[in-house]
Design a protein around this motif. Structure first.
Motif, mmCIF file in Angstrom:
data_model
loop_
_atom_site.group_PDB
_atom_site.id
_atom_site.type_symbol
_atom_site.label_atom_id
_atom_site.label_comp_id
_atom_site.label_asym_id
_atom_site.label_seq_id
_atom_site.Cartn_x
_atom_site.Cartn_y
_atom_site.Cartn_z
ATOM 1 N N UNK A 121 0.754 -1.344 -0.043
ATOM 2 C CA UNK A 121 -0.113 -0.086 -0.171
ATOM 3 C C UNK A 121 1.068 1.241 -0.043
ATOM 4 N N UNK A 123 0.384 4.060 1.114
ATOM 5 C CA UNK A 123 0.102 4.826 2.260
ATOM 6 C C UNK A 123 1.271 4.631 3.318
ATOM 7 N N UNK A 124 1.672 3.314 3.052
ATOM 8 C CA UNK A 124 2.633 2.743 4.138
ATOM 9 C C UNK A 124 3.929 3.092 3.474
ATOM 10 N N UNK A 212 -4.682 10.691 -10.809
ATOM 11 C CA UNK A 212 -5.566 10.495 -9.585
ATOM 12 C C UNK A 212 -4.792 10.480 -8.201
ATOM 13 N N UNK A 214 -3.054 10.836 -5.026
ATOM 14 C CA UNK A 214 -3.303 11.531 -3.861
ATOM 15 C C UNK A 214 -2.236 11.250 -2.722
ATOM 16 N N UNK A 234 -9.525 17.583 -1.952
ATOM 17 C CA UNK A 234 -9.561 16.931 -0.346
ATOM 18 C C UNK A 234 -9.690 18.204 0.576
ATOM 19 N N UNK A 237 -13.370 19.162 0.662
ATOM 20 C CA UNK A 237 -14.293 18.322 1.369
ATOM 21 C C UNK A 237 -13.701 18.194 2.720
ATOM 22 N N UNK A 244 -21.417 21.895 -1.488
ATOM 23 C CA UNK A 244 -21.202 20.667 -2.476
ATOM 24 C C UNK A 244 -21.583 20.933 -3.662
ATOM 25 N N UNK A 248 -18.533 19.369 -6.083
ATOM 26 C CA UNK A 248 -18.819 18.768 -7.378
ATOM 27 C C UNK A 248 -18.579 19.082 -8.648
ATOM 28 N N UNK A 258 -10.846 12.314 -17.807
ATOM 29 C CA UNK A 258 -10.812 10.620 -17.319
ATOM 30 C C UNK A 258 -12.016 9.760 -18.082
ATOM 31 N N UNK B 115 -12.522 6.089 -12.039
ATOM 32 C CA UNK B 115 -12.505 7.512 -11.257
ATOM 33 C C UNK B 115 -11.325 7.403 -10.150
ATOM 34 N N UNK B 116 -10.666 8.703 -9.939
ATOM 35 C CA UNK B 116 -9.833 8.601 -8.915
ATOM 36 C C UNK B 116 -10.473 8.293 -7.556
ATOM 37 N N UNK B 118 -10.156 9.485 -4.584
ATOM 38 C CA UNK B 118 -10.293 10.456 -3.741
ATOM 39 C C UNK B 118 -11.705 11.235 -4.307
ATOM 40 N N UNK B 119 -11.903 11.116 -5.363
ATOM 41 C CA UNK B 119 -13.128 11.575 -6.157
ATOM 42 C C UNK B 119 -14.418 10.799 -5.785
ATOM 43 N N UNK B 122 -15.014 11.677 -2.094
ATOM 44 C CA UNK B 122 -15.786 12.799 -2.014
ATOM 45 C C UNK B 122 -17.264 12.973 -2.496
ATOM 46 N N UNK B 229 -5.299 -1.380 0.541
ATOM 47 C CA UNK B 229 -4.482 -0.291 0.163
ATOM 48 C C UNK B 229 -5.485 1.051 0.136
ATOM 49 N N UNK B 231 -7.111 4.156 0.912
ATOM 50 C CA UNK B 231 -6.928 5.167 1.804
ATOM 51 C C UNK B 231 -7.455 6.498 1.385
ATOM 52 N N UNK B 232 -7.399 6.558 0.072
ATOM 53 C CA UNK B 232 -7.881 7.989 -0.557
ATOM 54 C C UNK B 232 -9.341 8.104 -0.117
ATOM 55 N N UNK B 235 -10.263 8.327 3.516
ATOM 56 C CA UNK B 235 -9.554 9.595 4.098
ATOM 57 C C UNK B 235 -10.662 10.806 3.557
ATOM 58 N N UNK B 236 -11.254 10.713 2.245
ATOM 59 C CA UNK B 236 -12.168 11.826 1.877
ATOM 60 C C UNK B 236 -13.237 11.633 2.601
ATOM 61 N N UNK B 239 -12.082 10.225 7.277
ATOM 62 C CA UNK B 239 -10.655 10.352 7.852
ATOM 63 C C UNK B 239 -10.613 9.323 8.737
ATOM 64 N N UNK B 250 -3.721 0.971 7.237
ATOM 65 C CA UNK B 250 -2.888 2.180 6.417
ATOM 66 C C UNK B 250 -2.991 3.595 6.719
ATOM 67 N N UNK B 254 -0.757 6.149 8.758
ATOM 68 C CA UNK B 254 -0.146 7.555 8.242
ATOM 69 C C UNK B 254 -0.350 8.395 9.246
#
Lengths: 279, 294
Positions: A121, A123-124, A212, A214, A234, A237, A244, A248, A258, B115-116, B118-119, B122, B229, B231-232, B235-236, B239, B250, B254
């Motif tokens: 991952x 994040x790690x 994408x 992050x 981020x 939000x 919103x 959006x 994308x 899609x990402x 994170x999106x 959100x 994995x 996270x995004x 987190x969005x 958290x 993960x 963090x």
């Protein structure tokens, strides 16, 4: 023929209709993202929410462009994604070609290494990368995020491209060598042109992944001027209260490329993914 | 293969493999080193830090929030694997029938996966908003709930909410992989079974499922790896909150490293995730090898 019909019924248009409704329902959140961006500040907080914007407006879009630096964020996202794509394609094509042609234990070890390394991952990995890049003094640069992100897309590219390169007949290469091409010329003039479609697919997927990205941007860069759109959304939000329609609108602008890439490449992407993950 | 070509091929092989070992292998190793060291903001730049044995691990295991998050991760991953395979298989079976547009419509579902993350997070945070969100509006208008559900702020529900969002995000990919394996099952098997009088259920039980075993195992491994994995998205959406209700390993790692600057603790938590994905990856690689042989 009659047996075939009995076992695999041609079910026809009624199923198409059900499928269209199902797919539309499944993808409704994406519709919701785009239409929420078209609503006014009053309508976004209507209860119950309106399924179709009553007074569609580009106000929220205008706001995020004028006040939230969407263009800067998008430029940063592309400044990260484009080099990642190039690095991934160059190293991915070389590695996948070598893996498809060499046949010995070293290649097996290399392949298993790649397969194993792709699972960790992000994040790690972010913490050790933060410390390593700090030692190299490249924190807070695009280079840090580009190098980190490429590690993810490259492993994926090798896995997807290897079976594709295997399909190039060795006879073609032998013929080119008889014609006097050296090994580099054979790779460059004979093999790569045949791999155009897989390389476009892998390039598209690498671009989308890097676009994408992050975690690495969040951890390896603290300068807001350099942050890509994911971090921008981020920060939007993360707040307790969110506008919103604006979030959006920002998200819609960000993912539009994308979605367009996906619609153009859909068939090829599906084929590429299935080849890579299971072969 | 002519010998003359070999040197170039070895160079081609060495470049990407070295890159990956340097940028993933070394960080994984470095994480292990940090997990047995006392790492704080003061000594993070120097390479010489006190080794403290397994103290970080002891502290992590004694931490009640770690236990909670560990269980969350198992639930989050487990439910994702089961749901993505069950739903993915059902959808793939539906689309395996021959009707106009089947391939195109099946492929379109993949839009969600493109899609990402994170999106996606959100977007689902907005859908799950208590007051004006789509989810509550839909459920109240159907009469399923009386008052708005606190999808993301109720500690009893937050993990479910992020799980739903992640299933939506990941299912199309699982489905596409299963669909590809379904297509590869020889038609003759079904024809022979039909001639022997096997019904639809029997054909599914004795032909489809056994033919898909390897694929389903590989997909289960991939979903585990991808979900571990996540996270995004979380987190969005939350958290990890409220009170770690929707937190996963993960993200916890963090938070220790980058929010509390307890890098050693963060690395020790990371090791637990590494071990899990490493074991799953071993199973995955073995599955691929078996399939390549057969």
């Amino acid at each position: 023929m009659s047996v075939r019909i009995a076992t695999a019924p041609r079910v026809g248009w009624p199923y198409t209709l059900i499928a269209i409704c199902g797919v539309a329902l499944y993808l409704f959140p994406i519709y919701w993202m785009f239409t929420s961006g078209l609503k006014t500040s009053a309508e976004i907080f209507a209860n119950p929410p309106t399924l179709i914007p009553q007074n569609p407006t580009l106000e929220a879009f205008a706001h995020v462009f004028a006040r939230e630096n969407v263009l800067r964020y998008l430029r940063n996202s592309i400044a990260i994604a484009a080099p990642v794509t190039i690095l991934t394609l160059v190293m991915g094509a070389m590695g996948a070609y070598a893996m498809s042609r060499l046949r010995n234990r070293l290649v097996d070890v290399a392949l298993v290494t790649v397969l194993m390394l792709q699972v960790f991952p992000e994040a790690l990995l972010a913490t050790p990368m933060f410390i390593i890049f700090r030692a190299l003094d490249i924190l807070n640069t695009f280079a840090a995020v580009i190098l980190a992100t490429t590690s993810k897309t490259l492993a994926f590219a090798l896995v997807v491209l290897r079976p594709m390169f295997r399909q190039v007949p060795i006879e073609l290469e032998e013929a080119s060598r008889v014609d006097g091409c050296n090994s580099w010329q054979t790779f460059w003039r004979i093999v790569l042109p045949l791999m155009r479609t897989p390389l476009i697919v892998v390039g598209t997927l690498a671009f989308v992944q890097a676009y994408g990205q992050f975690v690495y941007a969040l951890t390896l860069m603290s300068d807001q001027e350099l942050q890509p759109a994911t971090v921008g959304i981020y920060s939007f939000v993360g707040a307790e209260y969110a506008d919103w329609h604006r979030v959006m609108a920002f998200s819609s602008v960000f993912v539009a490329p994308v979605i367009i890439l996906f619609l153009i490449m859909q068939r090829k992407i599906v084929a590429g993914l299935t080849a890579g993950a299971l072969k | 293969m002519a010998k003359a070509q070999q040197p170039l091929l070895y160079v081609f092989l060495a470049i990407p493999v070295t890159y990956l070992v340097a940028l993933i292998g070394f960080p994984v190793f470095y994480n292990l080193v940090m997990s047995v060291q006392d790492v704080n903001l003061g000594n993070i730049s120097s390479m010489i830090r006190p080794f403290i044995g397994l103290d970080n691990y002891r502290e992590v295991i004694a931490d009640p929030s770690f236990r909670k998050v560990f269980i969350n991760s198992i639930l989050f991953v487990g439910v994702n694997v089961v749901a993505q395979i069950v739903i993915g298989l059902s959808v793939a079976l539906f689309f395996s029938r021959e009707f106009p547009g089947a391939g195109l419509l099946r492929g379109l579902l993949l839009a969600a996966w493109m899609l990402p993350a994170l999106v996606v997070g959100a977007l689902w945070k907005w859908i799950f908003a208590t007051e004006y969100g789509l989810a509550n509006a839909a459920l109240t208008s159907l009469g399923l709930v009386d008052a708005g559900v606190h999808w993301l702020s109720d500690p009893r529900i937050a993990l479910t909410s992020v799980t739903i969002a992640n299933i939506w995000f990941g299912m199309p990919f699982s489905m596409i992989l299963i669909a590809a394996a379904l297509i590869a099952i020889p038609r003759e098997l079904y024809e022979a079974a039909a001639l022997d009088g096997a019904g639809a259920v029997a054909r599914f039980r004795y032909i489809t499922l056994p033919s898909l075993t390897a694929t389903l195992l590989a997909v289960a491994c991939l979903v585990t790896i991808y979900t571990m994995r996540a996270f995004d998205l979380i987190y969005a959406m939350t958290q990890g909150g409220p009170l770690d209700a929707s937190n996963v390993l993960p993200l916890l790692s963090y938070q220790f490293s980058f929010q509390q600057f307890k890098f050693g603790i963060g690395s020790a938590i990371g090791t637990f995730s590494f071990v899990i994905v490493f074991v799953v990856a071993l199973v995955y690689v073995r599955t691929l090898k078996k399939e390549a042989v057969s």
